[in-house]
Design an enzyme around this catalytic site. Sequence first.
Site, mmCIF file in Angstrom:
data_model
loop_
_atom_site.group_PDB
_atom_site.id
_atom_site.type_symbol
_atom_site.label_atom_id
_atom_site.label_comp_id
_atom_site.label_asym_id
_atom_site.label_seq_id
_atom_site.Cartn_x
_atom_site.Cartn_y
_atom_site.Cartn_z
ATOM 1 N N GLN A 152 -2.788 2.451 10.098
ATOM 2 C CA GLN A 152 -1.497 2.524 9.414
ATOM 3 C C GLN A 152 -0.478 3.332 10.209
ATOM 4 O O GLN A 152 0.717 3.052 10.156
ATOM 5 C CB GLN A 152 -1.657 3.134 8.020
ATOM 6 C CG GLN A 152 -2.422 2.275 7.032
ATOM 7 C CD GLN A 152 -3.888 2.660 6.953
ATOM 8 O OE1 GLN A 152 -4.463 3.128 7.939
ATOM 9 N NE2 GLN A 152 -4.506 2.484 5.800
ATOM 10 N N ARG A 184 0.847 -1.185 0.000
ATOM 11 C CA ARG A 184 0.000 0.000 0.000
ATOM 12 C C ARG A 184 0.887 1.241 0.000
ATOM 13 O O ARG A 184 2.089 1.157 0.167
ATOM 14 C CB ARG A 184 -0.956 0.017 1.210
ATOM 15 C CG ARG A 184 -0.466 -0.636 2.404
ATOM 16 C CD ARG A 184 -0.155 0.171 3.654
ATOM 17 N NE ARG A 184 -0.236 1.585 3.600
ATOM 18 C CZ ARG A 184 0.813 2.370 3.732
ATOM 19 N NH1 ARG A 184 2.039 1.862 3.865
ATOM 20 N NH2 ARG A 184 0.681 3.667 3.717
ATOM 21 N N ALA A 201 0.529 5.048 -2.377
ATOM 22 C CA ALA A 201 0.345 5.294 -3.812
ATOM 23 C C ALA A 201 1.585 4.973 -4.652
ATOM 24 O O ALA A 201 1.482 4.259 -5.655
ATOM 25 C CB ALA A 201 -0.111 6.735 -4.033
ATOM 26 N N ASN A 235 -6.187 11.937 0.119
ATOM 27 C CA ASN A 235 -5.256 11.180 0.960
ATOM 28 C C ASN A 235 -6.074 10.375 1.963
ATOM 29 O O ASN A 235 -7.303 10.451 1.990
ATOM 30 C CB ASN A 235 -4.262 12.121 1.656
ATOM 31 C CG ASN A 235 -3.083 11.365 2.247
ATOM 32 O OD1 ASN A 235 -2.458 10.547 1.576
ATOM 33 N ND2 ASN A 235 -2.776 11.615 3.506
ATOM 34 N N ASP A 283 -2.444 10.544 -2.330
ATOM 35 C CA ASP A 283 -2.741 9.494 -3.300
ATOM 36 C C ASP A 283 -3.106 10.064 -4.663
ATOM 37 O O ASP A 283 -2.916 9.399 -5.673
ATOM 38 C CB ASP A 283 -3.876 8.618 -2.777
ATOM 39 C CG ASP A 283 -3.409 7.700 -1.665
ATOM 40 O OD1 ASP A 283 -3.094 6.543 -1.964
ATOM 41 O OD2 ASP A 283 -3.328 8.141 -0.504
ATOM 42 N N ARG A 320 -7.526 -0.653 -6.825
ATOM 43 C CA ARG A 320 -7.642 0.535 -5.969
ATOM 44 C C ARG A 320 -7.909 1.734 -6.870
ATOM 45 O O ARG A 320 -7.007 2.198 -7.555
ATOM 46 C CB ARG A 320 -6.360 0.806 -5.162
ATOM 47 C CG ARG A 320 -5.832 -0.275 -4.259
ATOM 48 C CD ARG A 320 -6.529 -0.463 -2.929
ATOM 49 N NE ARG A 320 -6.860 0.705 -2.164
ATOM 50 C CZ ARG A 320 -6.111 1.230 -1.179
ATOM 51 N NH1 ARG A 320 -4.930 0.734 -0.898
ATOM 52 N NH2 ARG A 320 -6.561 2.237 -0.480
#
EC number: 5.3.1.23
Length: 335
Positions: free
Chosen positions: A193, A43, A45, A244, A234, A86
């Site tokens: 995260q 994960r 971007a 984001n 992102d 995604r």
Amino acid sequence: MRFNEQADGVIILDQTLLPGKEAYLTLTTAEEIWDAIYKLKVRGAPAIGVAAAYGIYVCARRIDTAEKSVFVNEFRKIKEYLAGSRPTAVNLVAALNRMERVLVAHPTLSVPEWKELLYKEAIAIREEDAAACRQIGENCLELLRPGMGILTHCNAGHLAVSEYGTALAPIYLGQERGYGFKVFADETRPLLQGARLTAYELSRAGVDVTLICDNMASVVMRKGWVHAVVVGCDRVAANGDVANKIGTSGVAILARHYKIPFYVLGPTSTIDGSCPDGDSIVIEERNPDEVTEMWYSRRMAPKDVKVYNPAFDITPHELITAIITEKGIFYKNNR
């Protein structure tokens, strides 16, 4: 993340198991690559873009034909499939499009020659990302002073890219140069995260990092412990709006209230000039179980309760002090 020729697959660190376990996966099929991206085993971007580039090369190696039209048709099917894993991160589609352009730019080559060029292009994408991240860190470091308190949201460190990170790149460079930054890491609900990844990688690097719940950001800002906010991105729209991780816009609002600079860091590959503004960005919605059950020994919400679980939010450009890329620092008046 790397390509392993002997295993004929992409080697990734499964980030869903961190920090409790470090396990590496070998991805050899389109389904495994799609699953790894969708389930956040890989994960961030830029990292998603690199994974997609390596991934489609691995899949292309397995297309067993010398007929170029058949190869291109199969390649494009795989490309469209991986692109759906995604939808918000622009790097994913950008990397896949770049890999496809290898075929378009060299129509006279044979299928084996195409495959060799695809491998070289995937390596180039990874190397360019690594170089960009370091330069992003250097550019941002110009705005920071030794001893500053820095708040970050989600994970935009080396786990999210090829090297260094985006938002964490200046922190790593500062650590190498004795800046002594004090970092506050939002836990970043619902997938944690910040707790699982940012706190993990910064603590391993010897950085002074304090983990806080997302709803504590206002407290540490009010106490004067935070002098700058750094986040990744992102996707950046043409007007400077930023997509984001969910919760980023709330941090930006708090930073504006407390007059703290809010910096967005990312490679130019995250800028989508075809997207006019944040309202045009498709926001991924994820499984409700991530909110109600994940990380808990038992369900923590009523069984029939409705759940809204967007993976990202939009931070309006007017809340952003500067967007920092490998090309430089861009303020509101020079976008």
